[in-house]
Design an enzyme around this catalytic site. Structure first.
Site, PDB file in Angstrom:
ATOM      1  N   ALA A  67     -43.609 -28.661   0.600  1.00  0.00           N
ATOM      2  CA  ALA A  67     -44.643 -28.152   1.498  1.00  0.00           C
ATOM      3  C   ALA A  67     -44.384 -26.665   1.672  1.00  0.00           C
ATOM      4  O   ALA A  67     -43.253 -26.195   1.490  1.00  0.00           O
ATOM      5  CB  ALA A  67     -44.551 -28.875   2.834  1.00  0.00           C
ATOM      6  N   GLY A 113     -41.987 -32.173  -0.164  1.00  0.00           N
ATOM      7  CA  GLY A 113     -43.340 -32.726  -0.318  1.00  0.00           C
ATOM      8  C   GLY A 113     -43.738 -32.899  -1.772  1.00  0.00           C
ATOM      9  O   GLY A 113     -44.610 -33.712  -2.083  1.00  0.00           O
ATOM     10  N   GLU A 116     -42.270 -36.112  -2.732  1.00  0.00           N
ATOM     11  CA  GLU A 116     -43.047 -37.142  -2.016  1.00  0.00           C
ATOM     12  C   GLU A 116     -44.406 -37.367  -2.671  1.00  0.00           C
ATOM     13  O   GLU A 116     -44.910 -38.489  -2.698  1.00  0.00           O
ATOM     14  CB  GLU A 116     -43.194 -36.745  -0.545  1.00  0.00           C
ATOM     15  CG  GLU A 116     -41.858 -36.837   0.191  1.00  0.00           C
ATOM     16  CD  GLU A 116     -41.884 -36.226   1.573  1.00  0.00           C
ATOM     17  OE1 GLU A 116     -42.202 -35.021   1.676  1.00  0.00           O
ATOM     18  OE2 GLU A 116     -41.604 -36.951   2.543  1.00  0.00           O
ATOM     19  N   GLU A 136     -35.125 -31.334   2.973  1.00  0.00           N
ATOM     20  CA  GLU A 136     -35.596 -31.019   4.332  1.00  0.00           C
ATOM     21  C   GLU A 136     -34.461 -30.784   5.333  1.00  0.00           C
ATOM     22  O   GLU A 136     -34.574 -29.942   6.225  1.00  0.00           O
ATOM     23  CB  GLU A 136     -36.518 -32.139   4.849  1.00  0.00           C
ATOM     24  CG  GLU A 136     -37.912 -32.124   4.251  1.00  0.00           C
ATOM     25  CD  GLU A 136     -38.020 -32.816   2.895  1.00  0.00           C
ATOM     26  OE1 GLU A 136     -36.977 -33.178   2.314  1.00  0.00           O
ATOM     27  OE2 GLU A 136     -39.159 -33.004   2.436  1.00  0.00           O
TER      28      GLU A 136
HETATM   29  N1  COA Z   1     -42.676 -23.015   0.454  1.00  0.00           N
HETATM   30  C1  COA Z   1     -43.075 -21.736   0.405  1.00  0.00           C
HETATM   31  N2  COA Z   1     -42.730 -20.894  -0.575  1.00  0.00           N
HETATM   32  C2  COA Z   1     -41.947 -21.365  -1.547  1.00  0.00           C
HETATM   33  C3  COA Z   1     -41.479 -22.687  -1.565  1.00  0.00           C
HETATM   34  C4  COA Z   1     -41.875 -23.543  -0.505  1.00  0.00           C
HETATM   35  N3  COA Z   1     -41.507 -24.822  -0.426  1.00  0.00           N
HETATM   36  N4  COA Z   1     -40.685 -22.861  -2.653  1.00  0.00           N
HETATM   37  C5  COA Z   1     -40.681 -21.684  -3.304  1.00  0.00           C
HETATM   38  N5  COA Z   1     -41.436 -20.769  -2.649  1.00  0.00           N
HETATM   39  C6  COA Z   1     -41.696 -19.375  -3.005  1.00  0.00           C
HETATM   40  C7  COA Z   1     -40.517 -18.461  -2.698  1.00  0.00           C
HETATM   41  O1  COA Z   1     -40.544 -18.070  -1.347  1.00  0.00           O
HETATM   42  C8  COA Z   1     -40.794 -17.329  -3.653  1.00  0.00           C
HETATM   43  O2  COA Z   1     -41.832 -16.537  -3.131  1.00  0.00           O
HETATM   44  P1  COA Z   1     -41.713 -14.894  -3.198  1.00  0.00           P
HETATM   45  O3  COA Z   1     -41.651 -14.589  -4.667  1.00  0.00           O
HETATM   46  O4  COA Z   1     -42.983 -14.446  -2.537  1.00  0.00           O
HETATM   47  O5  COA Z   1     -40.465 -14.551  -2.477  1.00  0.00           O
HETATM   48  C9  COA Z   1     -41.363 -18.035  -4.875  1.00  0.00           C
HETATM   49  O6  COA Z   1     -41.855 -19.290  -4.415  1.00  0.00           O
HETATM   50  C10 COA Z   1     -40.341 -18.289  -5.957  1.00  0.00           C
HETATM   51  O7  COA Z   1     -39.255 -18.995  -5.389  1.00  0.00           O
HETATM   52  P2  COA Z   1     -37.727 -18.478  -5.429  1.00  0.00           P
HETATM   53  O8  COA Z   1     -36.999 -19.100  -4.288  1.00  0.00           O
HETATM   54  O9  COA Z   1     -37.673 -16.998  -5.537  1.00  0.00           O
HETATM   55  O10 COA Z   1     -37.265 -19.117  -6.819  1.00  0.00           O
HETATM   56  P3  COA Z   1     -35.782 -19.542  -7.245  1.00  0.00           P
HETATM   57  O11 COA Z   1     -35.829 -19.825  -8.690  1.00  0.00           O
HETATM   58  O12 COA Z   1     -34.784 -18.541  -6.752  1.00  0.00           O
HETATM   59  O13 COA Z   1     -35.490 -20.915  -6.435  1.00  0.00           O
HETATM   60  C11 COA Z   1     -36.039 -23.093  -5.555  1.00  0.00           C
HETATM   61  C12 COA Z   1     -36.248 -22.064  -6.703  1.00  0.00           C
HETATM   62  C13 COA Z   1     -37.015 -24.237  -5.791  1.00  0.00           C
HETATM   63  C14 COA Z   1     -34.602 -23.617  -5.581  1.00  0.00           C
HETATM   64  C15 COA Z   1     -36.309 -22.420  -4.192  1.00  0.00           C
HETATM   65  O14 COA Z   1     -37.579 -21.773  -4.265  1.00  0.00           O
HETATM   66  C16 COA Z   1     -36.353 -23.357  -3.012  1.00  0.00           C
HETATM   67  O15 COA Z   1     -35.315 -23.804  -2.552  1.00  0.00           O
HETATM   68  N6  COA Z   1     -37.561 -23.642  -2.478  1.00  0.00           N
HETATM   69  C17 COA Z   1     -37.735 -24.428  -1.296  1.00  0.00           C
HETATM   70  C18 COA Z   1     -37.546 -25.900  -1.575  1.00  0.00           C
HETATM   71  C19 COA Z   1     -37.656 -26.696  -0.296  1.00  0.00           C
HETATM   72  O16 COA Z   1     -36.864 -26.595   0.615  1.00  0.00           O
HETATM   73  N7  COA Z   1     -38.700 -27.537  -0.245  1.00  0.00           N
HETATM   74  C20 COA Z   1     -38.894 -28.438   0.831  1.00  0.00           C
HETATM   75  C21 COA Z   1     -39.802 -27.876   1.846  1.00  0.00           C
HETATM   76  S1  COA Z   1     -39.994 -29.013   3.191  1.00  0.00           S
END
Ligand code: COA
Length: 261
Positions: A67, A113, A116, A136
């Site tokens: 999400a 999400g 999910e 989460e």
């Molecule tokens: N919500 C909002 N933005 C998200 C996102 C999410 N769930 N997952 C990734 N993004 C965004 C990042 O903020 C980033 O945006 P920016 O370029 O404007 O800063 C972009 O997507 C790329 O992600 P980034 O984190 O830079 O890539 P990465 O390769 O370093 O890491 C992940 C990849 C998937 C490990 C990392 O993005 C992450 O942990 N995301 C969140 C996962 C999460 O907790 N999901 C559950 C939400 S309830």
């Protein structure tokens, strides 16, 4: 052609493709994307040219990375509960209870999400580079789109609790061993594999497919006797033209031509 801002959609020979397309945000599900997903699913469910659906993510990095964290950063308990309730009804339960088969083609990160969403689908196929998790708790939350329930049913309590309590990701191979995904293929072969599987399913009797999904879903619905549901749905199959066609084709040693009637 697609009429959405955050989705790409197209139908090809009875298969409707829904591609979540916010590649810059790793296809994270914001409010607009969830609303569009509901509309895209509703349209596909009501389009008789659509037999089944494949959901995947745009690009080669993510299915859906969760999400959209930015959108709920300032929420309180009331808004949080409302977000989850709306999501369950409009997207996640909507997918699970679809009368058309839905396959998730997991092409990269499927987190929160995003996992999910895949769990709500009827079948999951992953590419070798896919990573799955419910992170989460790293944000001070728990899964809110059915993850605690659907993951537990699919992989069992011990594995589900390990994934949910650590928040750690697992690889596609681990997901396969857990029974979380049915197949692991190269990223190149992912959509072909999903299409091939869906084509086999769509060659079967459409009304029987609907009843099979309903009966299997009944196994995890509270207050519903799944065996009773199966007995009734089994009985109803006998009144369909497809049943007569299936039996005729069997004895005629030919391929059945089902009409969904
Ligand atoms: N919500 C909002 N933005 C998200 C996102 C999410 N769930 N997952 C990734 N993004 C965004 C990042 O903020 C980033 O945006 P920016 O370029 O404007 O800063 C972009 O997507 C790329 O992600 P980034 O984190 O830079 O890539 P990465 O390769 O370093 O890491 C992940 C990849 C998937 C490990 C990392 O993005 C992450 O942990 N995301 C969140 C996962 C999460 O907790 N999901 C559950 C939400 S309830």
């Amino acid at each position: 052609m697609s009429m959405f801002e955050n989705l790409l959609t197209h139908t090809e020979s009875g298969i409707h493709h829904i591609i979540i397309n916010r590649a810059g945000k790793l296809n994270a599900l914001n409010r607009d994307t969830l609303a569009e997903l509901h509309t895209a699913l509703y349209d596909a469910f009501n389009n008789e040219k659509v037999g089944g659906i494949i959901i995947t993510g745009a690009g080669d990095r993510a299915f859906v990375a969760g999400a959209d964290i930015a959108e709920f950063a300032s929420f309180d308990s009331v808004k949080g509960e409302e977000l989850a309730r709306r999501g369950h009804k409009n997207v996640f339960d909507f997918i699970e209870n679809s009368n058309k088969p839905i396959i998730a083609a997991i092409n990269g990160f499927a987190l929160g999400g995003g996992l999910e969403l895949a769990l709500a689908c009827h079948i999951r196929i992953a590419s070798e580079n896919a990573k799955m998790g419910l992170p989460e708790v790293t944000l001070g939350l728990i899964p809110g789109y059915g993850g605690t329930q659907r993951l537990t049913r699919l992989v069992g309590r011990g594995r589900a609790l390990e994934m949910i309590l650590t928040g750690d990701m697992i690889t596609a191979q681990e997901a396969y061993q857990f029974g979380l995904v049915n197949h692991v293929v190269s990223q190149y072969d992912l959509l072909t594999k999903a299409e091939t599987l869906l084509r086999v399913i769509l060659s079967r009797a459409p009304l029987a497919l609907q009843s099979a999904i309903r009966a299997v879903n009944a196994s995890s619905q509270q207050g519903v006797n799944g065996f009773e549901e199966e007995i009734e749905l089994f009985g109803q199959c006998f009144d369909t033209a497809d049943f007569k066609e299936g039996v005729d084709a069997f004895f005629g040693k030919r391929k059945p031509e089902f009409r969904g009637k």
